[in-house]
Design a protein around this motif. Structure first.
Motif, PDB file in Angstrom:
ATOM      1  N   TRP A 162      13.738  30.454  15.441  1.00 22.99           N
ATOM      2  CA  TRP A 162      14.126  29.090  15.784  1.00 22.99           C
ATOM      3  C   TRP A 162      12.915  28.184  15.980  1.00 22.99           C
ATOM      4  N   ARG A 163      13.199  26.904  15.958  1.00 21.29           N
ATOM      5  CA  ARG A 163      12.200  25.893  16.307  1.00 21.29           C
ATOM      6  C   ARG A 163      12.916  24.718  16.953  1.00 21.29           C
ATOM      7  N   GLN A 164      12.218  23.997  17.804  1.00 18.82           N
ATOM      8  CA  GLN A 164      12.786  22.857  18.513  1.00 18.82           C
ATOM      9  C   GLN A 164      12.337  21.570  17.836  1.00 18.82           C
ATOM     10  N   LYS A 165      13.321  20.717  17.551  1.00 18.26           N
ATOM     11  CA  LYS A 165      13.039  19.446  16.883  1.00 18.26           C
ATOM     12  C   LYS A 165      12.622  18.406  17.916  1.00 18.26           C
ATOM     13  N   SER A 187      16.845  19.243  19.942  1.00 21.61           N
ATOM     14  CA  SER A 187      17.803  20.188  19.380  1.00 21.61           C
ATOM     15  C   SER A 187      17.082  21.423  18.871  1.00 21.61           C
ATOM     16  N   ILE A 188      17.849  22.505  18.685  1.00 20.08           N
ATOM     17  CA  ILE A 188      17.297  23.774  18.226  1.00 20.08           C
ATOM     18  C   ILE A 188      17.842  24.083  16.832  1.00 20.08           C
ATOM     19  N   THR A 189      16.950  24.426  15.903  1.00 21.84           N
ATOM     20  CA  THR A 189      17.329  24.841  14.553  1.00 21.84           C
ATOM     21  C   THR A 189      16.910  26.278  14.365  1.00 21.84           C
ATOM     22  N   GLY A 190      17.834  27.108  13.845  1.00 22.40           N
ATOM     23  CA  GLY A 190      17.505  28.508  13.637  1.00 22.40           C
ATOM     24  C   GLY A 190      18.656  29.261  13.031  1.00 22.40           C
ATOM     25  N   LEU A 191      18.534  30.608  13.027  1.00 22.79           N
ATOM     26  CA  LEU A 191      19.556  31.488  12.468  1.00 22.79           C
ATOM     27  C   LEU A 191      20.364  32.080  13.612  1.00 22.79           C
ATOM     28  N   ILE A 192      21.675  31.908  13.535  1.00 22.45           N
ATOM     29  CA  ILE A 192      22.536  32.316  14.652  1.00 22.45           C
ATOM     30  C   ILE A 192      23.157  33.681  14.393  1.00 22.45           C
ATOM     31  N   TYR A 193      23.319  34.456  15.478  1.00 21.60           N
ATOM     32  CA  TYR A 193      23.937  35.774  15.432  1.00 21.60           C
ATOM     33  C   TYR A 193      24.873  35.909  16.637  1.00 21.60           C
ATOM     34  N   GLY A 194      25.924  36.695  16.448  1.00 27.81           N
ATOM     35  CA  GLY A 194      26.840  36.957  17.571  1.00 27.81           C
ATOM     36  C   GLY A 194      27.751  35.793  17.895  1.00 27.81           C
TER      37      GLY A 194
END
Length: 308
Positions: free
Chosen positions: A99-102, A106-113
């Motif tokens: 992830w990275r914070q814009k 906001s947070i951009t990344g790959l989601i799991y679960g």
């Protein structure tokens, strides 16, 4: 009189019950209207959102506790809190990796679960409260919670040298495929959120319609029951009143008959007494007349003897 008073009391109680039932139905209708208005507002926000805009799942209540909005309001005006470190993702909290914070928070990344997205799908959250940190739980301003795993290399040194670090080193650290995957347009995610929100709105509308129909049917049944109870009470009152009138009429007829018999008896006795008095008077007058006639004959005989 007691029967009429009891009937009046039953009618009053039935009217009170019917009024309470109608008031309860009105309250349910009012709550349904409030939910309907809230749903319309949510649909309006969705319709006015830009094609590439990010809409937090917390707006529709996904992954948000009932009091999350209140907590957000209480925390909104205070000093932002740092992310809470955690040994692992808490149960029920999705994990965002790479992830990275814009700049907007906001947070951009790959989601799991997540129950909303597939494993490894790229998403962008709404702005979070406070600062983001690895291996910590963060909360968005709308109340959604995420566990942040390993931070993206792009988030550490910037994409292609922008955002801190720059230079050829940053370009070598991130491959074009990774950059494309991490910077994928989230229009697809937004469309999925819109579809899920629309489906949820349809289900809520169906449930609301069913609840309103059930409440209406229940109110109608209650009103019918109260009406039947009132009708039965009215018939019982009429029967009781008719029986009371019949009894009173019978007693009055009996009383009138007894009074007529007594009056007739009195009249007979008076007639008998009058007849007896008349006979006695006639007998007395006859005796007096006979006595006068005897005295007259005696006088005549005496005078005749004297002349002779």
């Amino acid at each position: 009189a007691k029967a009429l008073a009891a009937a009046e009391e039953r009618r009053r109680e039935a009217e009170e019950k019917r009024a309470k039932a109608l008031a309860a139905a009105d309250e349910k209708r009012r709550l349904a209207e409030e939910k309907k208005d809230a749903l319309k507002k949510a649909e309006k926000v969705l319709s006015q959102a830009k094609p590439r805009a990010t809409i937090s799942l917390g707006f529709f209540g996904f992954g948000q506790k009932p009091d999350a909005k209140k907590e957000e309001q209480q925390q909104g005006g205070g000093t932002p809190k740092a992310a809470v470190p955690a040994a692992g993702a808490p149960r029920g909290v999705p994990t965002i990796k790479d992830w990275r914070q814009k700049s907007d928070g906001s947070i951009t990344g790959l989601i799991y679960g997540s129950r909303m997205f597939g494993a490894g799908e790229s998403i962008t959250t709404s702005p979070i409260q406070g600062k983001a940190a690895e291996n910590a739980v963060v909360q968005t301003k709308t109340g959604s919670k995420y566990y942040l795993g390993t931070k993206s290399v792009v988030g550490r040194k910037g994409l292609f040298g922008f955002g801190g670090g720059g230079g050829a080193g940053a370009k070598k650290a991130v491959s074009p495929a990774q950059a494309n995957k991490k910077t994928v347009v989230i229009k697809k995610n937004t469309s999925k959120e819109d579809a899920l929100a629309k489906r949820k709105a349809e289900l809520e509308a169906q449930n609301r319609a069913k609840a309103e129909a059930a409440a209406k049917r229940k109110a109608e049944l209650e009103a019918a029951r109260l009406a039947n109870a009132e009708e039965a009470a009215r018939k019982r009152e009429e029967l009781a009143a008719a029986a009371a009138r019949k009894k009173e009429e019978a007693e009055a007829a009996k009383q009138a008959k007894a009074e007529a018999a007594a009056s007739q008896k009195e009249q007979a006795e008076a007639t008998k007494k009058a007849q007896a008095a008349a006979r006695k008077k006639e007998e007395a007058e006859a005796a007096k007349q006979a006595k006068a006639e005897a005295a007259a004959r005696k006088k005549e005989e005496a005078e005749a003897a004297k002349k002779a």
